[in-house]
Enzyme design. Structure first.
Site, PDB file in Angstrom:
ATOM      1  N   PRO A   1       0.980  -1.141   0.010  1.00  0.00           N
ATOM      2  CA  PRO A   1       0.011  -0.115   0.019  1.00  0.00           C
ATOM      3  C   PRO A   1       0.686   1.287  -0.009  1.00  0.00           C
ATOM      4  O   PRO A   1       0.494   2.254  -0.650  1.00  0.00           O
ATOM      5  CB  PRO A   1      -0.828  -0.128   1.368  1.00  0.00           C
ATOM      6  CG  PRO A   1      -0.671  -1.533   1.777  1.00  0.00           C
ATOM      7  CD  PRO A   1       0.445  -2.026   1.202  1.00  0.00           C
TER       8      PRO A   1
ATOM      9  N   PRO B   1      57.222  -0.367  -0.266  1.00  0.00           N
ATOM     10  CA  PRO B   1      58.584  -0.427  -0.139  1.00  0.00           C
ATOM     11  C   PRO B   1      59.139  -1.625   0.400  1.00  0.00           C
ATOM     12  O   PRO B   1      60.330  -1.546   0.402  1.00  0.00           O
ATOM     13  CB  PRO B   1      58.749   0.662   0.902  1.00  0.00           C
ATOM     14  CG  PRO B   1      57.491   0.963   1.704  1.00  0.00           C
ATOM     15  CD  PRO B   1      56.370   0.478   0.687  1.00  0.00           C
TER      16      PRO B   1
ATOM     17  N   ASP C   1      59.643  -8.253  -9.042  1.00  0.00           N
ATOM     18  CA  ASP C   1      61.179  -7.472  -9.263  1.00  0.00           C
ATOM     19  C   ASP C   1      61.954  -7.793  -8.123  1.00  0.00           C
ATOM     20  O   ASP C   1      61.386  -8.533  -7.109  1.00  0.00           O
ATOM     21  CB  ASP C   1      60.676  -5.895  -9.050  1.00  0.00           C
ATOM     22  CG  ASP C   1      60.140  -5.395 -10.493  1.00  0.00           C
ATOM     23  OD1 ASP C   1      60.839  -6.039 -11.499  1.00  0.00           O
ATOM     24  OD2 ASP C   1      59.731  -4.383 -10.353  1.00  0.00           O
TER      25      ASP C   1
ATOM     26  N   LYS D   1      66.920  -7.184 -11.240  1.00  0.00           N
ATOM     27  CA  LYS D   1      68.088  -7.079 -11.467  1.00  0.00           C
ATOM     28  C   LYS D   1      68.653  -7.902 -10.290  1.00  0.00           C
ATOM     29  O   LYS D   1      68.615  -7.463  -9.028  1.00  0.00           O
ATOM     30  CB  LYS D   1      68.693  -5.608 -11.513  1.00  0.00           C
ATOM     31  CG  LYS D   1      68.082  -4.956 -12.866  1.00  0.00           C
ATOM     32  CD  LYS D   1      69.042  -3.474 -12.580  1.00  0.00           C
ATOM     33  CE  LYS D   1      68.101  -2.642 -13.472  1.00  0.00           C
ATOM     34  NZ  LYS D   1      68.544  -1.155 -13.446  1.00  0.00           N
TER      35      LYS D   1
ATOM     36  N   GLY E   1      57.843  -2.940  -6.964  1.00  0.00           N
ATOM     37  CA  GLY E   1      58.103  -2.191  -5.862  1.00  0.00           C
ATOM     38  C   GLY E   1      57.643  -0.856  -5.923  1.00  0.00           C
ATOM     39  O   GLY E   1      57.053  -0.329  -6.918  1.00  0.00           O
TER      40      GLY E   1
ATOM     41  N   ASP F   1      55.001   2.069  -6.325  1.00  0.00           N
ATOM     42  CA  ASP F   1      53.660   2.273  -7.081  1.00  0.00           C
ATOM     43  C   ASP F   1      53.979   1.908  -8.525  1.00  0.00           C
ATOM     44  O   ASP F   1      55.088   2.139  -8.997  1.00  0.00           O
ATOM     45  CB  ASP F   1      53.282   3.634  -7.081  1.00  0.00           C
ATOM     46  CG  ASP F   1      51.740   3.799  -7.593  1.00  0.00           C
ATOM     47  OD1 ASP F   1      50.710   3.673  -6.895  1.00  0.00           O
ATOM     48  OD2 ASP F   1      51.916   3.946  -9.029  1.00  0.00           O
TER      49      ASP F   1
ATOM     50  N   THR G   1      54.229   4.643  -2.763  1.00  0.00           N
ATOM     51  CA  THR G   1      55.601   5.068  -3.478  1.00  0.00           C
ATOM     52  C   THR G   1      56.634   5.053  -2.518  1.00  0.00           C
ATOM     53  O   THR G   1      56.400   5.768  -1.534  1.00  0.00           O
ATOM     54  CB  THR G   1      55.250   6.048  -4.441  1.00  0.00           C
ATOM     55  OG1 THR G   1      56.602   6.084  -5.140  1.00  0.00           O
ATOM     56  CG2 THR G   1      54.641   7.264  -3.914  1.00  0.00           C
TER      57      THR G   1
ATOM     58  N   GLY H   1      65.033   1.963   2.856  1.00  0.00           N
ATOM     59  CA  GLY H   1      63.957   2.274   3.690  1.00  0.00           C
ATOM     60  C   GLY H   1      62.711   1.203   4.292  1.00  0.00           C
ATOM     61  O   GLY H   1      62.445   0.441   3.179  1.00  0.00           O
TER      62      GLY H   1
HETATM   63  N1  SAH Z   1      57.760   2.320  -8.454  1.00  0.00           N
HETATM   64  C1  SAH Z   1      58.668   2.581  -7.361  1.00  0.00           C
HETATM   65  C2  SAH Z   1      60.216   3.196  -8.003  1.00  0.00           C
HETATM   66  C3  SAH Z   1      60.705   2.290  -8.688  1.00  0.00           C
HETATM   67  S1  SAH Z   1      62.498   3.164  -9.323  1.00  0.00           S
HETATM   68  C4  SAH Z   1      58.112   3.416  -6.360  1.00  0.00           C
HETATM   69  O1  SAH Z   1      56.987   3.825  -6.414  1.00  0.00           O
HETATM   70  O2  SAH Z   1      58.634   3.417  -5.414  1.00  0.00           O
HETATM   71  C5  SAH Z   1      63.579   2.365  -7.982  1.00  0.00           C
HETATM   72  C6  SAH Z   1      64.040   3.520  -7.003  1.00  0.00           C
HETATM   73  O3  SAH Z   1      63.057   3.532  -6.003  1.00  0.00           O
HETATM   74  C7  SAH Z   1      65.096   2.963  -6.262  1.00  0.00           C
HETATM   75  O4  SAH Z   1      66.475   3.413  -6.994  1.00  0.00           O
HETATM   76  C8  SAH Z   1      65.130   3.695  -5.061  1.00  0.00           C
HETATM   77  O5  SAH Z   1      65.663   5.408  -5.436  1.00  0.00           O
HETATM   78  C9  SAH Z   1      63.600   3.778  -4.835  1.00  0.00           C
HETATM   79  N2  SAH Z   1      63.294   2.772  -3.619  1.00  0.00           N
HETATM   80  C10 SAH Z   1      62.459   1.820  -4.075  1.00  0.00           C
HETATM   81  N3  SAH Z   1      62.292   1.048  -2.754  1.00  0.00           N
HETATM   82  C11 SAH Z   1      63.203   1.705  -1.972  1.00  0.00           C
HETATM   83  C12 SAH Z   1      63.441   1.339  -0.294  1.00  0.00           C
HETATM   84  N4  SAH Z   1      63.007   0.414   0.069  1.00  0.00           N
HETATM   85  N5  SAH Z   1      64.334   2.183   0.214  1.00  0.00           N
HETATM   86  C13 SAH Z   1      64.964   3.197  -0.720  1.00  0.00           C
HETATM   87  N6  SAH Z   1      64.815   3.375  -1.877  1.00  0.00           N
HETATM   88  C14 SAH Z   1      63.821   2.650  -2.520  1.00  0.00           C
END
Ligand code: SAH
Length: 410
Positions: free
Chosen positions: A42, A172, A195, A217, A248, A250, A278, A357
């Site tokens: 209703p 990271p 990677d 690498k 690694g 972003d 990132t 880091g």
């Molecule tokens: N896509 C990644 C960057 C790739 S280039 C991002 O968004 O973080 C790779 C570079 O990222 C490295 O040479 C270094 O400068 C940095 N990097 C990535 N991880 C890291 C870490 N745990 N500690 C320090 N530098 C880092």
């Protein structure tokens, strides 16, 4: 006893009796599934009115009569009057129509499960005895949490033609800095293309029969060329595999993720991207450095230290209100410092170099533009490292002023 069936309501007639909040909640669900809904009541509450209007639903504004049920595959009754709901359920029974009776304590011939979805998987909770929606909901939420976090074996056992690629930003390094969505996609993956950087530990948590392809690498090994990586992800997806390309940080920050997306699109392979934390932001943060800070730095200039510095970088380095964040910058540090001085930057401008880091090997070297090259060499700074140039890199930035003034009574 209850048997749970996965029923598709898409394109099927569903009659809903009653116009209150219970109907509203379930109506949404039926509409999401593509059911053709008719409502007999209703009056309608506002929420149903809006939905009904938006979806062009048929509404009969009157009390239900048994003939209203004809032609339905499923009836849902929630009138608020147990007697009416029971009559509807009985009328369904003689017509062989499945009926959900939402009256307190009543069971119709059908029950709605408390549902959760993860990707293409649907999990439902129902109870054989009694009705306890709170319990079903809590159980459902607990299962949903485990599914979201990739803690349940989501991986398909039977290959289908529906291969795809997900680029997952891993952050990271620590597993708990990977997004929940990324973790779930890893749990679903048949192939993981990884990677060297990022959450490499998560690889050890995957099913032993997940194919892991390491394209990072390594000392003594040559990196896999980008074209080859593109070819690997596309070929596995075309073979029907769920591929996660784990990166690694972003995927779209110096990760060549854009090229991988383009390769998938060009090959007609479905592809999606999951963002990651990132290192541009998270690695300075691991050393206590905020990349912006009110009154100190209002913007961020991000550069790839392997490339020749541009005039924009020289300007950023000279600007006291800009934080310059350099990735892949250890080898090019001297050139960066030269650029800064040529652009007029002060030689006492703070510099922090953060290696590894968010890992146990993390180390921060605090210096200035004038001393950076010598200090980095003395410390033996190596990649992966993020170099931060700007006042936010000052060691005392976030410390209380009285500590800095050496107030011994504190
Ligand atoms: N896509 C990644 C960057 C790739 S280039 C991002 O968004 O973080 C790779 C570079 O990222 C490295 O040479 C270094 O400068 C940095 N990097 C990535 N991880 C890291 C870490 N745990 N500690 C320090 N530098 C880092």
């Amino acid at each position: 006893m209850t048997t749970m069936l996965g029923i598709s309501l898409a394109g099927r007639d569903v009659v809903m009796v009653g116009g209150g909040p219970v109907t509203a909640r379930r109506l949404r669900r039926f509409l999401d599934e593509g059911a053709i809904v008719r409502i007999i009541a209703p009056e309608l509450c506002d929420e149903i009115g809006e939905l009904a209007f938006a979806h062009g639903i048929t509404w009969m504004p009157r009390p239900v009569v048994a003939d209203d049920l004809d032609g339905a595959w499923l009836v849902h009754t929630a009138t608020g009057d147990p007697r009416v709901d029971a009559d509807v359920a009985a009328a369904c029974e003689t017509r062989r129509i499945l009926c959900v009776n939402a009256s307190d304590g009543a069971h119709g011939s059908a029950r709605l499960a408390a549902e959760t979805r993860a990707g293409d998987v649907v999990v439902g909770v129902v109870s054989d005895a009694g009705v306890d929606p709170r319990r079903a909901g809590r159980l459902r939420d607990a299962i949903a949490g485990m599914l979201r976090e990739g803690r349940l074996p989501l991986r398909r056992r039977r290959a289908t033609a529906a291969g795809r690629v997900d680029l997952v930003g891993g952050g990271p390094g620590p597993i708990d800095l990977l997004t929940i969505r990324g973790r779930r996609l890893l749990a679903e993956a048949d192939v993981v293309v990884a990677d060297r950087l990022g959450p490499t530990d998560v690889i050890g948590e995957l099913d032993p029969d997940v194919e892991v392809i390491d394209v990072g690498k390594r000392p003594g090994h040559h990196p896999v060329p980008q074209e080859e990586i593109n070819r690997i992800i596309v070929e596995h997806a075309k073979a029907g595999k769920r591929v996660v390309r784990l990166k690694g940080g972003d995927p779209f920050v110096y990760g060549r993720g854009g090229e991988e997306v383009a390769a998938c699109l060009a090959a007609g392979v479905p592809v999606d991207v999951v963002p990651g934390l990132t290192s541009v932001v998270s690695v300075p943060q691991s050393a206590g450095i905020p990349v912006t800070h009110r009154g100190t730095a209002a913007s961020i200039h991000v550069v790839n230290g392997q490339a020749e510095p541009t005039p924009a970088t020289a300007a950023a380095l000279a600007d006291p209100a800009v934080t310059t964040v350099v990735l892949m910058g250890v080898a090019g540090l001297a050139r960066l410092v030269d650029t800064a001085f040529a652009g007029g930057a002060a030689s006492d401008k703070p510099v922090a170099i953060v290696e590894n880091g968010h890992t146990p090997q993390q180390r921060t070297t605090r210096t200035t533009l004038g001393r950076a090259v010598a200090d980095a060499a003395a410390a033996g700074v190596r990649n992966p490292a993020v170099i931060v140039v700007g006042d936010v890199a000052r060691a005392d930035l976030l410390l209380p002023a009285d500590i800095m003034a050496g107030d011994a009574d504190r």
